[in-house]
Design an enzyme around this catalytic site. Structure first.
Site, PDB file in Angstrom:
ATOM      1  N   HIS A  44       0.742  -1.271   0.028  1.00 59.32           N
ATOM      2  CA  HIS A  44      -0.107   0.128   0.020  1.00 59.32           C
ATOM      3  C   HIS A  44       0.888   1.462   0.124  1.00 59.32           C
ATOM      4  O   HIS A  44       0.134   2.320  -0.210  1.00 59.32           O
ATOM      5  CB  HIS A  44      -0.998  -0.027   1.240  1.00 59.32           C
ATOM      6  CG  HIS A  44      -2.052  -1.228   1.177  1.00 59.32           C
ATOM      7  ND1 HIS A  44      -3.274  -0.779   0.908  1.00 59.32           N
ATOM      8  CD2 HIS A  44      -1.971  -2.273   1.121  1.00 59.32           C
ATOM      9  CE1 HIS A  44      -4.094  -1.850   0.825  1.00 59.32           C
ATOM     10  NE2 HIS A  44      -3.258  -2.749   1.241  1.00 59.32           N
ATOM     11  N   ASP A  95       3.732   9.706  -0.663  1.00 55.83           N
ATOM     12  CA  ASP A  95       2.499   9.068  -0.270  1.00 55.83           C
ATOM     13  C   ASP A  95       2.283   7.706  -1.162  1.00 55.83           C
ATOM     14  O   ASP A  95       2.134   8.144  -2.422  1.00 55.83           O
ATOM     15  CB  ASP A  95       1.237   9.951  -0.195  1.00 55.83           C
ATOM     16  CG  ASP A  95       0.306   9.530   0.985  1.00 55.83           C
ATOM     17  OD1 ASP A  95       0.120   8.351   1.114  1.00 55.83           O
ATOM     18  OD2 ASP A  95      -0.402  10.183   1.332  1.00 55.83           O
TER      19      ASP A  95
HETATM   20  C1  G6P Z   1      -0.923   3.219   6.277  1.00 49.88           C
HETATM   21  C2  G6P Z   1      -0.600   1.708   6.096  1.00 49.88           C
HETATM   22  C3  G6P Z   1      -1.324   0.671   6.740  1.00 49.88           C
HETATM   23  C4  G6P Z   1      -1.750   1.139   8.145  1.00 49.88           C
HETATM   24  C5  G6P Z   1      -2.295   2.600   8.356  1.00 49.88           C
HETATM   25  C6  G6P Z   1      -2.236   3.243   9.816  1.00 49.88           C
HETATM   26  O1  G6P Z   1      -2.036   3.292   5.445  1.00 49.88           O
HETATM   27  O2  G6P Z   1      -0.378   1.437   4.632  1.00 49.88           O
HETATM   28  O3  G6P Z   1      -0.794  -0.644   6.712  1.00 49.88           O
HETATM   29  O4  G6P Z   1      -2.323   0.203   8.576  1.00 49.88           O
HETATM   30  O5  G6P Z   1      -1.285   3.422   7.736  1.00 49.88           O
HETATM   31  O6  G6P Z   1      -1.255   2.752  10.519  1.00 49.88           O
HETATM   32  P1  G6P Z   1      -1.098   1.787  11.734  1.00 49.88           P
HETATM   33  O7  G6P Z   1       0.158   1.803  11.951  1.00 49.88           O
HETATM   34  O8  G6P Z   1      -2.037   2.456  12.900  1.00 49.88           O
HETATM   35  O9  G6P Z   1      -1.825   0.614  11.245  1.00 49.88           O
END
Ligand code: G6P
Length: 478
Positions: free
Chosen positions: A168, A381
């Site tokens: 992602h 991003d």
């Molecule tokens: C980004 C990453 C995700 C992640 C999200 C929130 O979008 O690509 O994999 O889950 O951030 O971050 P966190 O560390 O809270 O999961």
């Protein structure tokens, strides 16, 4: 999940991600789970319901083992993490090594062998959990940078599986990826997948260059010819699949009377400025929040904007708060907001309405409707879904989007006011261009961007990926 007689699990479709797609909620009669916001689960829930699916992921608390359970037609398997694994695997290797490395080293990545060891251990646990759940010949779709070793681990144990991976976040240029002491392990880990998806074509080509250099496999266009340690040969492909949003959810909310009312109320509570600008980000150093504030503060200083005419709403949702760089960023951003507001606020108007909260999607859509100008100034991003949500919410084709070239969304949203966030004068000009854009021009741009987003929602994204994943099989069989 496991079927004792043949050693295979019961599920034909498995998603593996660091976080489960549910959040815990505490109510009077104990705790329950609620589906997390976000497009990924929206896209995959119907696939799960149809295909006997299960989701494997961490439930977000340390030192807690939970049994598998069902939640709105999905079967969920919580993977436990100890407190030390949260520190070493999640906060450490995932978010203080890989995250900054993959985002162009905006913050310096740290390399620690103890973090790497924990990353391997935890990836192994996720791979084992997925293997337990997977029926013979099942499809397993692994998500994101926290789990890059899972594809190879799974393929070793379960050569019967069809394995997909989607990254992602950006995949960095070779010259940056080269810093990683475990670069070869990561490349080999990903190559366990039949199909490796990226956001932008440039992410896929960065990856393929790294494959050639650090793993020495033959690369032909998007195909990698892998021969693993057991002498087994197969083809792994790397392609781009730009992710999107749940368009229907956003457009439905944008038509709701109460949400439209709320958007008007938001403007009124700000003192009815002529222009409302909006930034919505996780509080992350990749988002370019400081650059945005600097540009905005200078426009006030230059007298190009004043607080009666314009107000900026900055939503910064709390994120990874125990990681040092995130703490530093919060200090910096809040210091800057305080200085700007202290200098320019009046009793009735504010320069920046800063909100360190996260909000439900209804409030987000009200904010999108309230905003004449959306500011997305990411320094790097993978995609940036906020940009796409803003566009989807603007059902009247009004409003302007200022968008960083360094966000994946810039590939799709060509009619945004595209800019380089490092160029502060350029950011200032872009903000003024957006504020002063003639209505017809704004409508023309928004209409084209909406067409793009409406035709490419997240459901289409997951279908594209999963059908490309199955196609590989057909080619091999022919
Ligand atoms: C980004 C990453 C995700 C992640 C999200 C929130 O979008 O690509 O994999 O889950 O951030 O971050 P966190 O560390 O809270 O999961």
């Amino acid at each position: 999940g496991q079927n004792a007689t043949d050693g295979y699990g019961d599920f034909d479709f498995i998603v593996v991600s660091n976080r489960l797609p549910v959040d815990r909620v505490n109510t009077d009669d104990g705790e329950s789970w609620r589906r997390s916001p976000g497009g990924l689960v929206t896209a995959l829930a119907p696939v799960m319901a149809k295909a006997d699916g299960a989701w494997v992921g961490w439930h977000g608390a340390a030192d807690e083992e939970l049994d598998e359970f069902d939640h709105d037609n999905m079967h969920l398997l919580p993977v436990p993490l100890s407190a030390s694994e949260v520190e070493l695997y999640y906060e450490g290797f995932s978010n203080a090594t890989l995250w900054p490395l993959y985002h162009d080293v905006i913050a310096p990545p740290e390399f620690h062998r103890t973090w790497w060891d924990s990353y391997r251990t935890v990836n192994r646990r996720f791979a084992d959990a997925a293997a337990t759940m997977a029926a013979k010949g099942a499809t397993v779709w692994v998500q994101d940078y926290q789990l890059q070793l899972v594809p190879q681990m799974l393929r070793r144990d379960r050569p019967d599986l069809k394995i997909g991976f989607f990254n992602h976040i950006p995949f960095p240029p070779l010259e940056i990826f080269a810093q990683l002491p475990w670069r070869r392990n990561i490349i080999e880990g990903l190559l366990g997948a039949d199909l490796i998806g990226f956001q932008r074509p440039s992410d896929a080509s960065n990856f393929l260059r790294c494959v050639r250099r650090f793993a020495g496999h033959t690369v032909r266009q998007q195909q990698v010819h892998v021969t693993n340690e057991d002498g087994v040969s197969y083809v792994s492909r790397a392609e781009s699949f730009p992710i999107s949003i749940d368009v229907e959810q956003i457009t439905e909310l944008a038509k709701r009377e109460d949400i439209i009312e709320r958007s008007k109320q938001i403007r009124k509570e700000l003192g009815d400025p002529k222009t409302v600008l909006l930034g919505v980000d996780r509080l992350d150093y990749t988002k370019g929040i400081s650059h945005r504030l600097k540009a905005y503060g200078e426009l006030l200083q230059d007298g190009k904007l004043n607080v009666e005419d314009a107000s900026l709403i900055q939503v910064a949702s709390p994120s990874r708060e125990r990681v040092e760089q995130y703490r530093l960023l919060r200090e910096e951003v809040e210091g800057t907001v305080g200085r700007i507001n202290g200098t320019y606020d009046t009793m009735g108007n504010t320069a920046i309405r800063y909100l360190h909260h996260s909000y439900p999607v209804e409030e987000m859509v009200a904010l999108y409707l309230a905003a004449d100008v959306m500011l997305v100034t990411a320094l790097r991003d993978g995609m940036n879904l906020v940009a796409k949500e803003y566009v989807a919410a603007r059902i009247n084709n009004t409003g302007a989007l200022v968008l960083s070239e360094f966000a994946g969304a810039a590939d799709q949203l060509r009619q945004a006011v595209l800019m380089n966030p490092h160029d502060i004068d350029g950011v200032k000009e872009s903000i003024l261009t957006a504020i002063n854009m003639p209505e017809r021009e704004a409508q023309r741009r928004m209409r084209l961007m909406r067409r793009q987003v409406l035709q490419n929602d997240v459901e289409r994204w997951s279908k594209n990926f999963l059908s490309a994943l199955q196609q590989g099989e057909n080619e091999a069989a022919q």
